[in-house]
Design a protein around this motif. Structure first.
Motif, mmCIF file in Angstrom:
data_model
loop_
_atom_site.group_PDB
_atom_site.id
_atom_site.type_symbol
_atom_site.label_atom_id
_atom_site.label_comp_id
_atom_site.label_asym_id
_atom_site.label_seq_id
_atom_site.Cartn_x
_atom_site.Cartn_y
_atom_site.Cartn_z
ATOM 1 N N TYR A 24 2.493 -5.089 -1.748
ATOM 2 C CA TYR A 24 3.383 -3.935 -1.661
ATOM 3 C C TYR A 24 4.558 -4.023 -2.626
ATOM 4 O O TYR A 24 5.213 -3.012 -2.897
ATOM 5 C CB TYR A 24 3.846 -3.742 -0.218
ATOM 6 C CG TYR A 24 2.800 -3.005 0.576
ATOM 7 C CD1 TYR A 24 2.734 -1.629 0.545
ATOM 8 C CD2 TYR A 24 1.834 -3.690 1.309
ATOM 9 C CE1 TYR A 24 1.754 -0.941 1.238
ATOM 10 C CE2 TYR A 24 0.847 -3.016 2.006
ATOM 11 C CZ TYR A 24 0.813 -1.638 1.963
ATOM 12 O OH TYR A 24 -0.163 -0.954 2.638
ATOM 13 N N THR A 45 4.192 3.813 3.282
ATOM 14 C CA THR A 45 3.648 2.545 3.765
ATOM 15 C C THR A 45 3.584 2.515 5.282
ATOM 16 O O THR A 45 2.587 2.088 5.874
ATOM 17 C CB THR A 45 4.510 1.370 3.264
ATOM 18 O OG1 THR A 45 4.502 1.371 1.835
ATOM 19 C CG2 THR A 45 3.984 0.044 3.776
ATOM 20 N N ALA A 46 4.632 2.994 5.949
ATOM 21 C CA ALA A 46 4.679 2.961 7.412
ATOM 22 C C ALA A 46 3.725 3.964 8.049
ATOM 23 O O ALA A 46 3.196 3.719 9.140
ATOM 24 C CB ALA A 46 6.104 3.217 7.890
ATOM 25 N N THR A 47 3.488 5.093 7.379
ATOM 26 C CA THR A 47 2.669 6.140 7.994
ATOM 27 C C THR A 47 1.198 6.051 7.598
ATOM 28 O O THR A 47 0.311 6.219 8.439
ATOM 29 C CB THR A 47 3.212 7.530 7.626
ATOM 30 O OG1 THR A 47 3.347 7.631 6.201
ATOM 31 C CG2 THR A 47 4.573 7.768 8.270
ATOM 32 N N TRP A 49 -0.207 3.245 5.920
ATOM 33 C CA TRP A 49 -0.532 1.841 6.215
ATOM 34 C C TRP A 49 -1.948 1.474 5.753
ATOM 35 O O TRP A 49 -2.767 0.970 6.492
ATOM 36 C CB TRP A 49 -0.349 1.540 7.699
ATOM 37 C CG TRP A 49 -0.517 0.093 8.096
ATOM 38 C CD1 TRP A 49 -1.217 -0.389 9.171
ATOM 39 C CD2 TRP A 49 0.023 -1.057 7.436
ATOM 40 N NE1 TRP A 49 -1.150 -1.765 9.218
ATOM 41 C CE2 TRP A 49 -0.396 -2.199 8.157
ATOM 42 C CE3 TRP A 49 0.791 -1.250 6.296
ATOM 43 C CZ2 TRP A 49 -0.054 -3.502 7.791
ATOM 44 C CZ3 TRP A 49 1.136 -2.533 5.915
ATOM 45 C CH2 TRP A 49 0.720 -3.639 6.664
ATOM 46 N N GLN A 54 -2.755 4.738 -0.228
ATOM 47 C CA GLN A 54 -1.473 4.960 -0.883
ATOM 48 C C GLN A 54 -1.622 5.005 -2.407
ATOM 49 O O GLN A 54 -0.932 5.763 -3.080
ATOM 50 C CB GLN A 54 -0.490 3.865 -0.473
ATOM 51 C CG GLN A 54 -0.111 3.953 1.005
ATOM 52 C CD GLN A 54 0.668 2.741 1.474
ATOM 53 O OE1 GLN A 54 0.250 2.015 2.366
ATOM 54 N NE2 GLN A 54 1.816 2.503 0.872
ATOM 55 N N HIS A 107 -3.147 2.500 15.151
ATOM 56 C CA HIS A 107 -2.477 2.816 13.892
ATOM 57 C C HIS A 107 -2.151 1.553 13.104
ATOM 58 O O HIS A 107 -2.015 1.599 11.873
ATOM 59 C CB HIS A 107 -1.189 3.595 14.150
ATOM 60 C CG HIS A 107 -0.403 3.866 12.896
ATOM 61 N ND1 HIS A 107 -0.863 4.665 11.873
ATOM 62 C CD2 HIS A 107 0.805 3.396 12.487
ATOM 63 C CE1 HIS A 107 0.025 4.696 10.892
ATOM 64 N NE2 HIS A 107 1.048 3.938 11.232
ATOM 65 N N LEU A 108 -2.040 0.416 13.770
ATOM 66 C CA LEU A 108 -1.681 -0.829 13.100
ATOM 67 C C LEU A 108 -2.876 -1.521 12.458
ATOM 68 O O LEU A 108 -2.712 -2.530 11.768
ATOM 69 C CB LEU A 108 -1.034 -1.785 14.111
ATOM 70 C CG LEU A 108 0.277 -1.315 14.758
ATOM 71 C CD1 LEU A 108 0.715 -2.313 15.826
ATOM 72 C CD2 LEU A 108 1.364 -1.154 13.704
ATOM 73 N N ALA A 110 -5.458 -2.658 10.000
ATOM 74 C CA ALA A 110 -5.661 -2.736 8.558
ATOM 75 C C ALA A 110 -6.596 -3.916 8.309
ATOM 76 O O ALA A 110 -6.960 -4.643 9.237
ATOM 77 C CB ALA A 110 -4.338 -2.917 7.828
ATOM 78 N N MET A 141 3.233 -5.108 8.860
ATOM 79 C CA MET A 141 3.714 -3.806 8.410
ATOM 80 C C MET A 141 5.190 -3.876 8.039
ATOM 81 O O MET A 141 5.608 -3.327 7.001
ATOM 82 C CB MET A 141 3.493 -2.751 9.485
ATOM 83 C CG MET A 141 4.021 -1.371 9.095
ATOM 84 S SD MET A 141 3.897 -0.130 10.394
ATOM 85 C CE MET A 141 2.135 0.203 10.346
ATOM 86 N N SER A 144 5.648 -5.548 4.761
ATOM 87 C CA SER A 144 5.157 -4.688 3.679
ATOM 88 C C SER A 144 6.152 -3.582 3.360
ATOM 89 O O SER A 144 6.422 -3.290 2.186
ATOM 90 C CB SER A 144 3.803 -4.099 4.068
ATOM 91 O OG SER A 144 2.838 -5.113 4.264
ATOM 92 N N VAL A 145 6.692 -2.945 4.390
ATOM 93 C CA VAL A 145 7.681 -1.888 4.170
ATOM 94 C C VAL A 145 8.921 -2.457 3.471
ATOM 95 O O VAL A 145 9.460 -1.851 2.533
ATOM 96 C CB VAL A 145 8.071 -1.236 5.508
ATOM 97 C CG1 VAL A 145 9.257 -0.281 5.320
ATOM 98 C CG2 VAL A 145 6.887 -0.479 6.105
#
Length: 233
Positions: A24, A45-47, A49, A54, A107-108, A110, A141, A144-145
């Protein structure tokens, strides 16, 4: 359950988070070059992910594509998370957690968090698996953000190849995790078939190579495993 959450966070706060953070940093540098603000970079990044989604967002926006096409392409790129979710849910399902909690955890999901959870969660008590995954993935996350502004503001310090190298650290690390955790013949066959199918389909159609190699390679691995079971029945 709180201890399981913090246990997952501690295990993430090492090589997994460092590799994702490096990826990131590269994404933040690419976003700066394409005119994104630092806040939009962090929000994406947060939405979203999902680093591939991206990157699709950045590339299509740079090409002047319509907003609908950009959103559709990013959504389609996330279709790979469906089989990940379907394979991970039975491992973490527990009556203590309702649908809102499960949907939030979904949602988390990956690549790195999924691979790590598939390896670690079967060794944990059932009620600790979802909190452990949530702690691990949420830490990844957050790192990364927080890494996006680093790449954003230091963009000029990285040559183009270095920026791309940061981005590709994540899939390389994901592949290493999978190779190091092959426990079944089906997993070994899937990796082998995918490794063979990927370069071949890339030569035929770079745009569709990932989708085709995954579908054909996975199907071939399943058929090989099915034939092996019949021959040893």
């Amino acid at each position: 359950m709180t201890a399981a959450f913090y246990g997952g966070a501690r295990e993430a706060f090492g090589v997994p988070a460092a590799v994702l953070g490096a990826g990131y940093i590269g994404y933040g540098a690419l976003a700066y070059e394409n005119g994104y603000s630092v806040w939009l970079t962090m929000l994406a990044t947060a939405t979203i992910w999902a680093l591939p989604g991206q990157l699709i967002l950045i590339e299509l926006h740079a090409l002047g594509a319509a907003a609908f096409a950009i959103v559709l392409a990013a959504v389609v790129s996330g279709a790979r998370f469906l089989p990940m979710t379907l394979s991970l849910l039975p491992v973490m399902r527990d009556a203590r957690y309702g649908r809102p909690v499960v949907y939030g955890a979904a949602h988390l999901i990956a690549m790195t968090g999924w691979a790590w959870a598939m390896r670690r969660c079967p060794d944990l008590p059932q009620e600790q698996r979802l909190p452990y995954f949530a702690g691990f993935a949420a830490t990844c996350m957050a790192v990364s953000v927080a890494s996006c502004p680093i790449g954003f503001y230091l963009s000029g310090a990285f040559p183009p190849l270095v920026r791309l190298g940061f981005v590709f650290l994540t899939p390389v690390y994901f592949f290493v995790i999978l190779v190091g955790d092959v426990r079944t013949r089906l997993a070994a066959a899937a990796l082998a078939c995918g490794a063979l199918a990927g370069p071949l389909f890339h030569l035929l159609s770079p745009q569709w190579s990932v989708l085709l190699s995954g579908f054909v390679g996975g199907t071939a691995a399943y058929l090989i495993q099915k034939k092996f079971r019949r021959s040893h029945a």
